[in-house]
Write a protein that holds these residues in place. Structure first.
Motif, PDB file in Angstrom:
ATOM      1  N   SER A  31     -15.441  78.824  16.867  1.00 45.03           N
ATOM      2  CA  SER A  31     -14.779  79.443  15.728  1.00 45.03           C
ATOM      3  C   SER A  31     -15.018  80.943  15.756  1.00 45.03           C
ATOM      4  O   SER A  31     -15.977  81.423  16.365  1.00 45.03           O
ATOM      5  CB  SER A  31     -15.279  78.838  14.414  1.00 45.03           C
ATOM      6  N   ALA A  32     -14.117  81.645  15.085  1.00 44.62           N
ATOM      7  CA  ALA A  32     -14.236  83.103  14.995  1.00 44.62           C
ATOM      8  C   ALA A  32     -13.478  83.563  13.764  1.00 44.62           C
ATOM      9  O   ALA A  32     -12.576  82.882  13.281  1.00 44.62           O
ATOM     10  CB  ALA A  32     -13.651  83.765  16.245  1.00 44.62           C
ATOM     11  N   ALA A  56      -7.571  89.623  19.390  1.00 38.08           N
ATOM     12  CA  ALA A  56      -6.279  90.320  19.479  1.00 38.08           C
ATOM     13  C   ALA A  56      -5.139  89.318  19.664  1.00 38.08           C
ATOM     14  O   ALA A  56      -4.068  89.458  19.048  1.00 38.08           O
ATOM     15  CB  ALA A  56      -6.306  91.319  20.636  1.00 38.08           C
ATOM     16  N   MET A  57      -5.355  88.295  20.489  1.00 38.79           N
ATOM     17  CA  MET A  57      -4.322  87.279  20.694  1.00 38.79           C
ATOM     18  C   MET A  57      -4.068  86.491  19.408  1.00 38.79           C
ATOM     19  O   MET A  57      -2.916  86.193  19.072  1.00 38.79           O
ATOM     20  CB  MET A  57      -4.703  86.338  21.838  1.00 38.79           C
ATOM     21  N   CYS A  58      -5.130  86.151  18.687  1.00 39.37           N
ATOM     22  CA  CYS A  58      -4.971  85.422  17.416  1.00 39.37           C
ATOM     23  C   CYS A  58      -4.198  86.259  16.411  1.00 39.37           C
ATOM     24  O   CYS A  58      -3.332  85.735  15.698  1.00 39.37           O
ATOM     25  CB  CYS A  58      -6.335  85.027  16.857  1.00 39.37           C
ATOM     26  N   MET A  89      -6.093  74.385  18.229  1.00 40.73           N
ATOM     27  CA  MET A  89      -6.584  75.626  17.667  1.00 40.73           C
ATOM     28  C   MET A  89      -5.903  75.802  16.318  1.00 40.73           C
ATOM     29  O   MET A  89      -4.699  75.583  16.195  1.00 40.73           O
ATOM     30  CB  MET A  89      -6.257  76.802  18.575  1.00 40.73           C
ATOM     31  N   LEU A  90      -6.670  76.153  15.331  1.00 39.88           N
ATOM     32  CA  LEU A  90      -6.160  76.358  13.990  1.00 39.88           C
ATOM     33  C   LEU A  90      -6.436  77.799  13.585  1.00 39.88           C
ATOM     34  O   LEU A  90      -7.560  78.284  13.740  1.00 39.88           O
ATOM     35  CB  LEU A  90      -6.848  75.402  13.004  1.00 39.88           C
ATOM     36  N   LEU A  91      -5.415  78.479  13.090  1.00 40.48           N
ATOM     37  CA  LEU A  91      -5.564  79.801  12.491  1.00 40.48           C
ATOM     38  C   LEU A  91      -5.272  79.642  11.008  1.00 40.48           C
ATOM     39  O   LEU A  91      -4.255  79.062  10.639  1.00 40.48           O
ATOM     40  CB  LEU A  91      -4.575  80.803  13.087  1.00 40.48           C
ATOM     41  N   ILE A  92      -6.171  80.135  10.190  1.00 42.45           N
ATOM     42  CA  ILE A  92      -6.003  80.002   8.747  1.00 42.45           C
ATOM     43  C   ILE A  92      -6.393  81.319   8.091  1.00 42.45           C
ATOM     44  O   ILE A  92      -7.356  81.965   8.512  1.00 42.45           O
ATOM     45  CB  ILE A  92      -6.832  78.808   8.209  1.00 42.45           C
ATOM     46  N   ALA A 101     -10.217  81.425  12.982  1.00 44.20           N
ATOM     47  CA  ALA A 101      -9.682  80.657  14.107  1.00 44.20           C
ATOM     48  C   ALA A 101     -10.731  79.633  14.509  1.00 44.20           C
ATOM     49  O   ALA A 101     -11.921  79.941  14.551  1.00 44.20           O
ATOM     50  CB  ALA A 101      -9.378  81.581  15.291  1.00 44.20           C
ATOM     51  N   LEU A 102     -10.289  78.421  14.784  1.00 46.56           N
ATOM     52  CA  LEU A 102     -11.228  77.420  15.290  1.00 46.56           C
ATOM     53  C   LEU A 102     -10.566  76.589  16.369  1.00 46.56           C
ATOM     54  O   LEU A 102      -9.349  76.431  16.387  1.00 46.56           O
ATOM     55  CB  LEU A 102     -11.788  76.549  14.166  1.00 46.56           C
ATOM     56  N   ALA A 103     -11.399  76.103  17.260  1.00 45.05           N
ATOM     57  CA  ALA A 103     -10.949  75.220  18.335  1.00 45.05           C
ATOM     58  C   ALA A 103     -11.645  73.884  18.160  1.00 45.05           C
ATOM     59  O   ALA A 103     -12.841  73.831  17.849  1.00 45.05           O
ATOM     60  CB  ALA A 103     -11.305  75.819  19.692  1.00 45.05           C
TER      61      ALA A 103
END
Length: 130
Positions: A31-32, A56-58, A89-92, A101-103
């Motif tokens: 996660s980040a 940057a990609m997220c 991968m989830l972006l919230i 972001a989490l994987a």
């Protein structure tokens, strides 16, 4: 480099929240959190992942998803799910200007991961805006 220095108290608090998220399920692998313009705030990622490039990609993915959502009248985008053969991968959103972001493994319970991610995003927003 990141939004805060690695030793900044808010970056440290964000990493602590991310470690809690990762520990909440053996299915969550990384996660980040980052700003919507791509600056890393804190991360608990694998050693082979470049934090700055990942953030940057997220941010780019989020910006494109927001534009697409707006284009078709879906309102403000809340989350983005990317599913790959090795997991998801989830972006919230974590407030107005931050993203979580989490994987996770492909076997993860989506309902549970959405719930845990929302709670984590709210905590991060609180800590960073305090």
């Amino acid at each position: 480099m990141g939004y805060f220095g690695q030793s900044h108290p808010k970056a440290s608090a964000a990493r602590s929240i991310l470690r809690e998220l990762n520990a909440s399920s053996s299915e969550i692998e990384a996660s980040a959190t980052m700003t919507t313009d791509g600056y890393i705030i804190g991360a608990v990622l694998g050693t082979t992942t470049d934090e700055d490039r990942f953030s940057a990609m997220c941010a780019s993915l989020l910006a494109l998803a927001e534009q697409a959502s707006d284009e078709i009248g879906r309102g403000q985008m809340k989350q983005l799910l990317v599913e790959g053969t090795q997991g998801l991968m989830l972006l919230i959103r974590a407030g107005d200007d931050k993203v979580l972001a989490l994987a996770a493994k492909p076997t993860v319970n989506l309902g549970r991961v959405f719930l845990e991610a929302r709670k984590c995003a709210a905590k991060i927003d609180q800590v960073i805006n305090a």
